[in-house]
Design an enzyme around this catalytic site. Structure first.
Site, PDB file in Angstrom:
ATOM      1  N   LYS A   1      -6.024   0.508   3.076  1.00  0.00           N
ATOM      2  CA  LYS A   1      -4.640   0.035   3.302  1.00  0.00           C
ATOM      3  C   LYS A   1      -4.565  -1.440   3.715  1.00  0.00           C
ATOM      4  CE  LYS A   1      -2.536   4.541   4.001  1.00  0.00           C
ATOM      5  NZ  LYS A   1      -2.731   5.741   4.790  1.00  0.00           N
TER       6      LYS A   1
ATOM      7  N   TYR B   1      -3.169   5.036  -6.089  1.00  0.00           N
ATOM      8  CA  TYR B   1      -3.438   5.179  -4.651  1.00  0.00           C
ATOM      9  C   TYR B   1      -4.631   6.124  -4.412  1.00  0.00           C
ATOM     10  CZ  TYR B   1      -2.699   6.756   0.160  1.00  0.00           C
ATOM     11  OH  TYR B   1      -2.896   7.095   1.477  1.00  0.00           O
TER      12      TYR B   1
ATOM     13  N   TYR C   1      -3.415   5.304  13.209  1.00  0.00           N
ATOM     14  CA  TYR C   1      -2.398   6.361  13.084  1.00  0.00           C
ATOM     15  C   TYR C   1      -1.528   6.410  14.342  1.00  0.00           C
ATOM     16  CZ  TYR C   1      -5.881   7.846   9.593  1.00  0.00           C
ATOM     17  OH  TYR C   1      -6.781   7.891   8.568  1.00  0.00           O
TER      18      TYR C   1
ATOM     19  N   VAL D   1      -9.603   9.067   6.856  1.00  0.00           N
ATOM     20  CA  VAL D   1      -9.971  10.476   7.028  1.00  0.00           C
ATOM     21  C   VAL D   1     -11.353  10.801   6.456  1.00  0.00           C
ATOM     22  CG1 VAL D   1      -7.609  11.348   7.243  1.00  0.00           C
ATOM     23  CG2 VAL D   1      -8.668  11.194   4.974  1.00  0.00           C
TER      24      VAL D   1
ATOM     25  N   SER E   1      -8.048   5.645   4.078  1.00  0.00           N
ATOM     26  CA  SER E   1      -6.998   4.729   4.538  1.00  0.00           C
ATOM     27  C   SER E   1      -7.479   3.320   4.873  1.00  0.00           C
ATOM     28  CB  SER E   1      -6.327   5.301   5.786  1.00  0.00           C
ATOM     29  OG  SER E   1      -5.244   6.086   5.405  1.00  0.00           O
TER      30      SER E   1
HETATM   31  N1  GLU Z   1      -6.145   9.460   0.737  1.00  0.00           N
HETATM   32  C1  GLU Z   1      -5.758   9.932   2.044  1.00  0.00           C
HETATM   33  C2  GLU Z   1      -4.346  10.454   2.027  1.00  0.00           C
HETATM   34  O1  GLU Z   1      -3.490   9.788   1.560  1.00  0.00           O
HETATM   35  C3  GLU Z   1      -5.920   8.817   3.021  1.00  0.00           C
HETATM   36  C4  GLU Z   1      -5.456   9.219   4.386  1.00  0.00           C
HETATM   37  C5  GLU Z   1      -6.194   8.566   5.492  1.00  0.00           C
HETATM   38  O2  GLU Z   1      -7.352   8.203   5.422  1.00  0.00           O
HETATM   39  O3  GLU Z   1      -5.527   8.440   6.508  1.00  0.00           O
HETATM   40  O4  GLU Z   1      -4.056  11.524   2.475  1.00  0.00           O
END
Ligand code: GLU
Length: 305
Positions: free
Chosen positions: A64, A189, A241, A259, A61
């Site tokens: 992002k 993605y 988050y 994650v 993430s």
């Molecule tokens: N590729 C992961 C997902 O979309 C990233 C999630 C994350 O790092 O929060 O589930």
């Protein structure tokens, strides 16, 4: 500073056992929970790295904020805001319990999966291949690391199991928020989430955001200060988050976790920080990583509040 980082890593290490390595993407379960590293780049041109700071992991993430930056750069604030809002959802990053009223741009933000997937469609490129090359190129510039590449195993592992993200993208399409081919946009993605980085790369991203898009060594402007402030503000309220409020209280600086176990944290006009420890709490944040940032923030008075 070296001694401080050493103490902080030693103190925070015991929290590793309170977390668990992510396993919903099967390949991530192979990470070594004992890895723990940190890198700090400061505005007085110093670099301090300790522990497993050069162990590679996937960015997940933490891509992002870069997706958001590119969407802003390739379109403009009005276009981005029309598609994805800026309010914290208070829900997990991959939540898909939207009611009929809730799936509108206003109710999602760029740091949850739905928002990030929507913003992927704004990145310029005639094909998803071209969008990917452009985003990877931008990430290489921002990290100051021309050797970045994706971890094929993690990419394929998520591609084979990432049906929740497919469901989110289909919901965006069902609600006419995106027009793209769902398989193509989620493949893009998954690929960008699989870019391999280390703590130094994360510290470089954070350092550039801390300096509002200007490379401190060369004076070159990599992205606009206005967009850097937009990204930092969204990171402050939504970057950790549904633990962003708690993080604001304890650490008090814009940050993004992934994650894969990384956290990049931005101390505006002062430093960029990258931490890595793959054991996560229930919300998906690195437990020891947060503890280390808490220690750094307290000792160096980094909180912006
Ligand atoms: N590729 C992961 C997902 O979309 C990233 C999630 C994350 O790092 O929060 O589930």
């Amino acid at each position: 500073m070296e001694a401080l980082l050493k103490n902080i890593l030693e103190d925070s290490r015991r929290f590793i056992k309170e977390g668990a390595v992510a396993n919903y993407i099967p390949e991530l379960a192979k990470a070594n929970a004992d890895n723990f590293g940190v890198c700090v780049l400061s505005n007085d041109n110093q670099r301090y790295c300790l522990g497993d700071y050069n162990v590679p992991f996937t960015i997940q993430s933490i891509i992002k904020p870069i997706i958001l930056l590119m969407a802003l750069t390739d379109t403009d604030i009005a276009r981005v805001r029309a598609l994805v809002g800026v309010e914290a959802t208070g829900k997990p990053f991959d939540a898909f319990n939207y009611s009929d009223q809730a799936l509108t741009g206003e109710h999602i933000n760029p740091m949850i999966n739905t928002g990030a997937i929507a913003l992927c469609t704004l990145i310029r490129g005639r094909s998803y291949e071209e969008k990917f090359s452009r985003l990877l190129e931008m990430t290489k510039i921002i990290t100051d690391n021309p050797t970045l590449e994706i971890d094929e195993k993690v990419y394929l592992s998520e591609k084979n199991t990432g049906n929740k993200n497919r469901a989110l993208a289909y919901m965006l399409k069902a609600y006419n928020m995106i027009d793209a081919d769902v398989e193509e946009v989620v493949d893009f993605y998954f690929r960008v989430c699989s870019i391999k980085v280390n703590c130094v790369d994360l510290a470089n991203i954070a350092f550039l955001l801390a300096n509002h898009g200007e490379n401190q060594k060369t004076g070159e402007r990599i992205f606009s200060a206005q967009y850097a402030k937009y990204v930092n503000a969204v990171l402050m309220t939504c970057g950790m988050y549904d633990g962003s409020g708690e993080f604001a209280l304890k650490v008090g600086i814009p940050a993004k976790s992934g994650v894969g176990g990384g956290i990049m944290a931005v101390a505006p006009n002062r430093m960029g920080i990258g931490v890595y420890s793959p054991a996560l709490d229930k919300k998906g944040n690195s437990v020891a990583g947060i503890k280390a940032l808490e220690g750094l923030s307290k000792t160096l008075d980094l909180s912006i509040f």
